[in-house]
Design a protein around this motif. Structure first.
Motif, short mmCIF file in Angstrom:
data_model
loop_
_atom_site.label_atom_id
_atom_site.label_comp_id
_atom_site.label_asym_id
_atom_site.label_seq_id
_atom_site.Cartn_x
_atom_site.Cartn_y
_atom_site.Cartn_z
N PRO A 1 0.82 -1.21 0.00
CA PRO A 1 0.00 0.00 0.00
C PRO A 1 0.85 1.26 0.00
O PRO A 1 1.97 1.27 0.54
CB PRO A 1 -0.80 -0.12 1.30
N VAL A 2 0.33 2.31 -0.60
CA VAL A 2 1.01 3.60 -0.59
C VAL A 2 0.87 4.20 0.80
O VAL A 2 -0.17 4.09 1.45
CB VAL A 2 0.41 4.54 -1.65
N LEU A 3 1.91 4.82 1.29
CA LEU A 3 1.89 5.40 2.63
C LEU A 3 1.12 6.72 2.64
O LEU A 3 0.87 7.33 1.60
CB LEU A 3 3.31 5.63 3.12
N SER A 4 0.78 7.16 3.85
CA SER A 4 0.04 8.42 3.99
C SER A 4 0.85 9.60 3.49
O SER A 4 0.30 10.61 3.05
CB SER A 4 -0.35 8.64 5.45
N SER A 5 2.17 9.50 3.56
CA SER A 5 3.05 10.52 2.99
C SER A 5 4.19 9.83 2.27
O SER A 5 4.76 8.86 2.77
CB SER A 5 3.62 11.43 4.08
N THR A 6 4.54 10.31 1.09
CA THR A 6 5.66 9.75 0.33
C THR A 6 6.86 10.69 0.30
O THR A 6 7.84 10.41 -0.37
CB THR A 6 5.23 9.42 -1.11
N GLY A 7 6.76 11.79 1.02
CA GLY A 7 7.87 12.72 1.10
C GLY A 7 7.50 13.94 1.91
O GLY A 7 6.36 14.41 1.85
N PHE A 8 8.45 14.46 2.68
CA PHE A 8 8.17 15.63 3.49
C PHE A 8 9.48 16.30 3.90
O PHE A 8 10.57 15.72 3.77
CB PHE A 8 7.35 15.26 4.73
N GLU A 9 9.36 17.51 4.42
CA GLU A 9 10.51 18.25 4.92
C GLU A 9 10.75 17.88 6.37
O GLU A 9 9.81 17.75 7.16
CB GLU A 9 10.24 19.75 4.81
N LEU A 10 12.02 17.70 6.74
CA LEU A 10 12.38 17.40 8.11
C LEU A 10 13.56 18.28 8.50
O LEU A 10 14.69 18.08 8.06
CB LEU A 10 12.75 15.91 8.26
N ARG A 11 13.27 19.29 9.31
CA ARG A 11 14.30 20.25 9.67
C ARG A 11 15.30 19.66 10.66
O ARG A 11 15.05 18.65 11.32
CB ARG A 11 13.66 21.51 10.26
N ARG A 12 16.41 20.33 10.78
CA ARG A 12 17.48 19.91 11.68
C ARG A 12 16.96 19.75 13.10
O ARG A 12 16.28 20.62 13.64
CB ARG A 12 18.59 20.95 11.65
N GLY A 13 17.26 18.61 13.71
CA GLY A 13 16.87 18.35 15.09
C GLY A 13 15.44 17.91 15.27
O GLY A 13 15.02 17.62 16.40
N LYS A 14 14.66 17.80 14.20
CA LYS A 14 13.25 17.44 14.30
C LYS A 14 13.04 15.96 13.97
O LYS A 14 13.91 15.30 13.40
CB LYS A 14 12.40 18.30 13.36
N SER A 15 11.87 15.46 14.32
CA SER A 15 11.51 14.08 14.01
C SER A 15 10.06 14.02 13.56
O SER A 15 9.28 14.95 13.80
CB SER A 15 11.71 13.18 15.24
N ARG A 16 9.73 12.92 12.92
CA ARG A 16 8.34 12.69 12.50
C ARG A 16 8.09 11.19 12.53
O ARG A 16 8.93 10.40 12.08
CB ARG A 16 8.08 13.25 11.10
N THR A 17 6.93 10.81 13.05
CA THR A 17 6.58 9.39 13.17
C THR A 17 5.45 9.05 12.20
O THR A 17 4.45 9.77 12.14
CB THR A 17 6.15 9.06 14.60
N LEU A 18 5.63 7.96 11.46
CA LEU A 18 4.62 7.47 10.53
C LEU A 18 4.18 6.08 10.94
O LEU A 18 4.99 5.27 11.39
CB LEU A 18 5.16 7.42 9.09
N THR A 19 2.89 5.80 10.76
CA THR A 19 2.38 4.45 10.93
C THR A 19 2.47 3.73 9.60
O THR A 19 1.94 4.19 8.58
CB THR A 19 0.92 4.48 11.41
N ILE A 20 3.18 2.60 9.60
CA ILE A 20 3.43 1.85 8.37
C ILE A 20 2.47 0.67 8.31
O ILE A 20 2.35 -0.09 9.27
CB ILE A 20 4.89 1.36 8.33
N PRO A 21 1.76 0.49 7.20
CA PRO A 21 0.75 -0.58 7.10
C PRO A 21 1.33 -1.98 7.30
O PRO A 21 2.53 -2.21 7.13
CB PRO A 21 0.20 -0.41 5.68
N LYS A 22 0.46 -2.90 7.64
CA LYS A 22 0.84 -4.30 7.81
C LYS A 22 1.44 -4.86 6.53
O LYS A 22 0.96 -4.59 5.42
CB LYS A 22 -0.38 -5.12 8.21
N SER A 23 2.48 -5.65 6.69
CA SER A 23 3.12 -6.35 5.57
C SER A 23 3.61 -5.41 4.47
O SER A 23 3.68 -5.79 3.30
CB SER A 23 2.17 -7.41 4.98
N TRP A 24 3.97 -4.19 4.86
CA TRP A 24 4.50 -3.23 3.88
C TRP A 24 5.93 -3.58 3.49
O TRP A 24 6.71 -4.08 4.30
CB TRP A 24 4.47 -1.83 4.47
N SER A 25 6.27 -3.34 2.25
CA SER A 25 7.67 -3.43 1.83
C SER A 25 7.99 -2.20 0.99
O SER A 25 7.12 -1.67 0.29
CB SER A 25 7.95 -4.70 1.03
#
Length: 313
Positions: free
Chosen positions: A49-73
């Protein structure tokens, strides 16, 4: 149907559901410890499955958490030196996915780029993961499993900044005389089947490591360095979440080193001072020496505990 048979069939069905292991989604926490902004990109496999986001900006020192679907590759990477242009397009100097936007929308990383690759809930319910330099290198990456219940669950990645030491034949520079911002694979640089493991070299028996792939392997022993570098480069874990740290800093407290040991067969980085040859376009080798001083066993063990302590998922 006899009601007793119906009850029996229903009971068997419910029992089978109860005994079937639950396939869970995973959490990926992406952390940017680089000196500048990066733009992570994701590419899902053909049947994932395609993820909720396929690309984003991540600034220095920051983090972002994504939920990855079952059996994703699929794979993920960091794009660097990106910019929005006056014609409303977006592009990056390294790892660009060709979409013209921050979202990659099905585009993969243009090599060279350091790749983190995953197959979740695969054979035996295990996650399979690796960090690959087969398509070259642009940034250090550490993949750290959290809370896994099976498999080795070892950290993997490439913690060494290879851009400054990249052989001249493989360097990607910004501008005519700028610094190296990425390091190509020999396959991309030369297109030779011997380096690409293609044509007559398309089997493990006919395609082995080259002087160029050994440049990557010596610095980052757990990362894929060429197509058939499987034995020391693929790792497994079950029911884990993952921290993916870009440009992870070493942390060498002796107390942390002694507190936790890692069971993987190779260190995360080379444990001695390495002398890496600089390759010039003429093909001459050993024209210069670049020194990396690392204490791999200390760095690895410390990193495992350090990140597990400060990075709750």
């Amino acid at each position: 149907m006899d009601h007793r048979l119906l009850i029996s069939a229903t009971f068997i069905f419910l029992l089978s559901l109860a005994l079937t292991p639950e396939v869970r989604s995973a959490s990926f926490k992406l952390i940017n410890r680089c000196r500048s902004t990066i733009w992570p990109g994701f590419l899902s496999g053909a049947n994932s499955p395609v993820l909720s986001s396929t690309g984003f900006e991540l600034r220095r020192g920051k983090s972002r958490t994504l939920t990855i679907p079952k059996s994703w590759s699929g794979r993920l990477w960091a794009r660097t030196l990106c910019a929005h242009h006056s014609n409303q397009t977006f592009s990056c100097v390294t790892g660009d996915c060709g979409s013209g936007k921050v979202e990659c929308a099905g585009g993969g990383a243009a090599p060279p780029a350091t790749l983190a690759e995953f197959t979740l809930n695969g054979a035996g319910g295990l996650d399979f993961y690796d960090v690959s330099l087969v398509d070259g290198y642009n940034l250090p990456i550490l993949v750290l499993p959290k809370g896994g219940s099976g498999g080795g669950c070892s950290a993997t990645g490439c913690l060494v900044d290879l851009n400054g030491a990249c052989p001249a034949d493989l360097r990607v520079v910004r501008g005519s005389h700028g610094p190296s911002v990425a390091c190509k694979s020999a396959c991309e640089a030369f297109g030779d089947p011997r380096y690409c493991c293609s044509e007559a070299y398309a089997t493990p028996d006919t395609c082995g490591p080259s002087v160029y792939s050994l440049f990557f392997k010596h610095a980052c022993p757990r990362s894929y360095s060429y197509a058939y570098d499987d034995k020391t480069s693929t790792f497994t874990c079950a029911s884990a979440d993952y921290a993916i740290i870009f440009c992870p800093p070493p942390y060498t407290s002796q107390k942390l080193v002694e507190a936790r040991k890692d069971g993987a067969p190779l260190p995360l980085v080379n444990k001695t001072t390495m002398h890496i040859a600089t390759h010039h376009s003429s093909g001459d080798l050993l024209s210069g020496l670049v020194h990396f001083t690392t204490a791999a066993a200390s760095v690895l063990s410390a990193l495992l505990l350090f990140w597990s302590l400060i990075l709750p998922l």
